[in-house]
Scaffold this active site. Sequence first.
Site, PDB file in Angstrom:
ATOM      1  N   LYS A 116       8.783  10.329  11.437  1.00  0.00           N
ATOM      2  CA  LYS A 116       8.174   9.382  12.363  1.00  0.00           C
ATOM      3  C   LYS A 116       7.732  10.118  13.630  1.00  0.00           C
ATOM      4  O   LYS A 116       8.516  10.888  14.187  1.00  0.00           O
ATOM      5  CB  LYS A 116       9.230   8.328  12.745  1.00  0.00           C
ATOM      6  CG  LYS A 116       8.818   6.926  12.455  1.00  0.00           C
ATOM      7  CD  LYS A 116       9.922   5.963  12.760  1.00  0.00           C
ATOM      8  CE  LYS A 116      11.006   5.966  11.685  1.00  0.00           C
ATOM      9  NZ  LYS A 116      12.101   5.054  12.010  1.00  0.00           N
ATOM     10  N   ASP A 174      11.309   2.235 -10.843  1.00  0.00           N
ATOM     11  CA  ASP A 174      10.412   2.046  -9.701  1.00  0.00           C
ATOM     12  C   ASP A 174       9.125   2.845  -9.862  1.00  0.00           C
ATOM     13  O   ASP A 174       8.038   2.364  -9.551  1.00  0.00           O
ATOM     14  CB  ASP A 174      11.113   2.477  -8.404  1.00  0.00           C
ATOM     15  CG  ASP A 174      12.227   1.512  -8.041  1.00  0.00           C
ATOM     16  OD1 ASP A 174      12.311   0.447  -8.694  1.00  0.00           O
ATOM     17  OD2 ASP A 174      13.005   1.819  -7.111  1.00  0.00           O
ATOM     18  N   LYS A 190      16.030   8.856   3.983  1.00  0.00           N
ATOM     19  CA  LYS A 190      15.536   7.534   3.625  1.00  0.00           C
ATOM     20  C   LYS A 190      16.591   6.833   2.777  1.00  0.00           C
ATOM     21  O   LYS A 190      16.829   7.217   1.637  1.00  0.00           O
ATOM     22  CB  LYS A 190      14.232   7.647   2.852  1.00  0.00           C
ATOM     23  CG  LYS A 190      13.642   6.288   2.562  1.00  0.00           C
ATOM     24  CD  LYS A 190      12.222   6.385   2.082  1.00  0.00           C
ATOM     25  CE  LYS A 190      11.563   5.026   1.985  1.00  0.00           C
ATOM     26  NZ  LYS A 190      12.443   3.906   1.664  1.00  0.00           N
ATOM     27  N   SER A 228       6.201  -1.657   5.576  1.00  0.00           N
ATOM     28  CA  SER A 228       6.705  -0.677   4.619  1.00  0.00           C
ATOM     29  C   SER A 228       6.180   0.690   5.041  1.00  0.00           C
ATOM     30  O   SER A 228       5.447   0.807   6.007  1.00  0.00           O
ATOM     31  CB  SER A 228       6.249  -1.023   3.214  1.00  0.00           C
ATOM     32  OG  SER A 228       4.850  -1.168   3.205  1.00  0.00           O
ATOM     33  N   LEU A 229       6.580   1.703   4.312  1.00  0.00           N
ATOM     34  CA  LEU A 229       6.162   3.064   4.656  1.00  0.00           C
ATOM     35  C   LEU A 229       5.230   3.603   3.585  1.00  0.00           C
ATOM     36  O   LEU A 229       5.387   3.299   2.412  1.00  0.00           O
ATOM     37  CB  LEU A 229       7.391   3.982   4.738  1.00  0.00           C
ATOM     38  CG  LEU A 229       8.345   3.783   5.903  1.00  0.00           C
ATOM     39  CD1 LEU A 229       9.561   4.662   5.728  1.00  0.00           C
ATOM     40  CD2 LEU A 229       7.651   4.080   7.216  1.00  0.00           C
ATOM     41  N   ARG A 288      14.250  -8.260   4.133  1.00  0.00           N
ATOM     42  CA  ARG A 288      12.858  -7.997   4.436  1.00  0.00           C
ATOM     43  C   ARG A 288      11.931  -9.041   3.807  1.00  0.00           C
ATOM     44  O   ARG A 288      10.944  -9.445   4.399  1.00  0.00           O
ATOM     45  CB  ARG A 288      12.508  -6.612   3.912  1.00  0.00           C
ATOM     46  CG  ARG A 288      11.113  -6.219   4.116  1.00  0.00           C
ATOM     47  CD  ARG A 288      10.976  -4.732   3.807  1.00  0.00           C
ATOM     48  NE  ARG A 288       9.593  -4.346   3.959  1.00  0.00           N
ATOM     49  CZ  ARG A 288       8.643  -4.638   3.104  1.00  0.00           C
ATOM     50  NH1 ARG A 288       8.935  -5.312   2.020  1.00  0.00           N
ATOM     51  NH2 ARG A 288       7.411  -4.272   3.323  1.00  0.00           N
ATOM     52  N   CYS A 311      34.522  15.213 -40.633  1.00  0.00           N
ATOM     53  CA  CYS A 311      35.489  15.509 -41.689  1.00  0.00           C
ATOM     54  C   CYS A 311      35.542  14.432 -42.770  1.00  0.00           C
ATOM     55  O   CYS A 311      36.245  14.579 -43.765  1.00  0.00           O
ATOM     56  CB  CYS A 311      36.886  15.712 -41.090  1.00  0.00           C
ATOM     57  SG  CYS A 311      37.631  14.186 -40.501  1.00  0.00           S
ATOM     58  N   CYS A 341      38.392   8.914 -35.216  1.00  0.00           N
ATOM     59  CA  CYS A 341      38.542   9.576 -36.498  1.00  0.00           C
ATOM     60  C   CYS A 341      40.032   9.658 -36.804  1.00  0.00           C
ATOM     61  O   CYS A 341      40.830  10.031 -35.954  1.00  0.00           O
ATOM     62  CB  CYS A 341      37.938  10.977 -36.415  1.00  0.00           C
ATOM     63  SG  CYS A 341      38.574  12.121 -37.653  1.00  0.00           S
ATOM     64  N   GLU A 394      14.762  11.544   9.433  1.00  0.00           N
ATOM     65  CA  GLU A 394      16.038  10.991   8.967  1.00  0.00           C
ATOM     66  C   GLU A 394      16.023  10.813   7.453  1.00  0.00           C
ATOM     67  O   GLU A 394      14.963  10.793   6.839  1.00  0.00           O
ATOM     68  CB  GLU A 394      16.302   9.651   9.656  1.00  0.00           C
ATOM     69  CG  GLU A 394      15.204   8.621   9.391  1.00  0.00           C
ATOM     70  CD  GLU A 394      15.248   7.447  10.353  1.00  0.00           C
ATOM     71  OE1 GLU A 394      15.329   7.679  11.570  1.00  0.00           O
ATOM     72  OE2 GLU A 394      15.207   6.309   9.875  1.00  0.00           O
TER      73      GLU A 394
HETATM   74  O1  JCF Z   1      15.475   4.470   5.341  1.00  0.00           O
HETATM   75  C1  JCF Z   1      15.024   4.748   6.430  1.00  0.00           C
HETATM   76  N1  JCF Z   1      15.581   5.669   7.162  1.00  0.00           N
HETATM   77  C2  JCF Z   1      13.826   4.039   6.963  1.00  0.00           C
HETATM   78  C3  JCF Z   1      13.188   3.083   6.191  1.00  0.00           C
HETATM   79  C4  JCF Z   1      13.363   4.347   8.242  1.00  0.00           C
HETATM   80  C5  JCF Z   1      12.263   3.702   8.736  1.00  0.00           C
HETATM   81  O2  JCF Z   1      11.809   3.965   9.950  1.00  0.00           O
HETATM   82  C6  JCF Z   1      11.582   2.727   7.986  1.00  0.00           C
HETATM   83  C7  JCF Z   1      12.068   2.424   6.700  1.00  0.00           C
HETATM   84  C8  JCF Z   1      11.386   1.458   5.978  1.00  0.00           C
HETATM   85  C9  JCF Z   1      10.288   0.838   6.532  1.00  0.00           C
HETATM   86  N2  JCF Z   1      10.504   2.096   8.531  1.00  0.00           N
HETATM   87  C10 JCF Z   1       9.866   1.176   7.822  1.00  0.00           C
HETATM   88  C11 JCF Z   1       8.695   0.546   8.429  1.00  0.00           C
END
Ligand code: JCF
Length: 716
Positions: free
Chosen positions: A332, A71, A153, A120-121, A174, A453, A468, A151
């Site tokens: 957040k 990634d 991820k 996405s974040l 998604r 050996c 072996c 929290e």
């Molecule tokens: O993995 C998570 N805890 C997590 C992923 C939490 C979130 O509020 C997320 C996320 C991925 C995308 N919010 C978004 C918009």
Amino acid sequence: MGILEKISQNSRTELIRSLKFFHKILEETREGLKEDPSDKKLQVILLETLIKIIESHNYMYSVLDAPSIPDAEYDKLFLELQKLELRCPDLVTAHSPTQRVGATSLVKFPQITHRLPMLSLSNEFDMASVEAFDRRLGEKLGTDNIEYEVEPKFDGLAVSLCYENGFFIAGATRGDGETGEDVTSNLRTIKSIPLRLHANSQNNIPALLEIRGEVLMLKEDFRELNQKQRKKNEKVFVNPRNAAAGSLRQLDPKITATRRLTFFAYGIGDSRGEGIPRDTHSNVMKYIAAHGLPIAKECDLVCSSAGLLAYYKKIEDSREQLPYDIDGVVYKVNDLAQQEKLGFISRAPRFALAHKFPAQEVITELLGIDIQVGRTGALTPVAKLKPVFVGGATVTQATLHNEDEIKRKNVMIGDSVIVRRAGDVIPEVVGVVMERRPDNAYQFIMPDQCPECGAKAVRMSNEAVVKCSGGLLCPAQKKQAIIHFASRRGMYIEGLGDKLVEQLVDAGLVRTSADLYLLDEDKLISLPRMGKKSAGNLLESLRKSKNPTLAQFIYALGVPNVGVTTARELARYFNNFSSLEKADVETLQKIPDVGLIVAQSITEFFIENHNIDVVRKLFSVGIELIENLDAQKTQDNNNTSLINGSTFVLTGTLPNLSREIVTEKIENMGGKVTSSISKKTNYLVAGNAPGSKYEKARDLGVTILNEGELLELIQN
Ligand code: JCF
């Protein structure tokens, strides 16, 4: 091979060929642009090349289900493209991957358009960027003490679940953020997703509730799945994330149902109805949980960047103990009014941030393949790597398991390989970056001789390993046998480590484990870096090791296929060593867990003259077994202990005791420790972050004990 698989394989080969070509162009254009960054022609070539490469990886990842780069590498390419487009806005086209909200969707599943886009974040990797994030938001909001909901991820797949009047009616991946795949039937097989929302304390069910969350596979379930796959000779998965993706995107929900998937909610999308919190995100989370959806136990509220960083540290430290893989933490802004004020920036909310952990997968060069010889003579190929920092440590070696693994992964010397190191797991080579294969890469050939050996190396027709044939004449096997003999679960000779054993054997002071007990101070101090004090300590350890239990001794001998558990069973059955030595295959097979292979392996061991000699010599140098102790203990406890005759399963991490010690205690008292829960299980001992065994035990009505309760049981 199915049509799809054939197409996959062909497209992969084609893609790899063109990727090689594009990478050459990429390098040349980059070079050219270094000289003249404003060369329009080169800019266009770079842009188109990046797009071609990125889209190829997208396709391999999401359509062919065969990721081809880590990634982090993908992100680098993506960033390069974004930067280029930022510098030259006139070059941005609709077909650029930057113009998608997410990854490509598959055509296999029907599409569902999300009621609200799934975003996405933004990502950051370092402390300073997190501080900048907090400062930036503070300036916009006019406060210097923002409250954040935080929290882990989850490293899984984002999905959206749609509940109407409390009923789960549809769920989708998604996808590109706008539309995803309709995987409703597959999601319905996941037990932690309620098919009907629970009523909360106000007893109101929302007319509409779109739950956002992540589908993942618990680490324990992943290990079990791969074990099963291996047994059936089917595809093993690289990591829990890929396993979860592969399982959720099965066209046949029956297959998904056999894979244990888990869901965690992290927010809501669209919603309609009374009582839905509109004040804070933490109240939204409470609301979600009250309706019967799982949320992460580790969710918390913190203030300011200091709070964020402390949370990051805490989660990073407990990462190994968590039952699921995570790749960072999410911050957040908790106040929803503040969230609204901050709004969005292109594909991500401005009020949230993913603070990612350093990569656990990286690319490095495979410099060569070494062969390590184990105690049983197994020749294990080990990858020699160009040193690389991954998962928090510098790695220079990784296991390649065996010859078949190398073939399956198509690994050649000189390749760029993906190396994975997660926690304290042995680093492994995950795969090859095919488009980077140099022309002079060459195949590894398993030697037909033991590199230590020179004895012939043979492969049994039904085994994956090459061995072996030198037996204990092979110095490597000799060393490994002695290291095993001295190990903690064997004779437990403290201070006799790998290095020292190597020295002793190389110096000719020790040929078999019995020779250890003939060492004296004079012999020991002849070794480099060995003083009187260390010599004295080692002699004392040796003296202390002379009275092992029968089980310890059997294990220490290193009979192939006899591990700690089998050694204990043998000790319990025979009570003394001479009965074991004389036992025939039929008798041995009466013992629990001893099948034909193990039984034969034991009788073969005691026929071998060399082994008989070593055992005799051990007794003659003063080894005295505590032969009847194990049996005695069992007898003593026969009528009094609940442990005797009971079957235990362990899950999670116990706060104070190691698994080995708990197992030993239970077994010494006549109990049995097995690895999977069934109706026959009497007790589940659950520590922190228990796996799916916990739920299974609960479902089956198995008594669940914590560490304290187990200790009470042992002491009673
Ligand atoms: O993995 C998570 N805890 C997590 C992923 C939490 C979130 O509020 C997320 C996320 C991925 C995308 N919010 C978004 C918009």
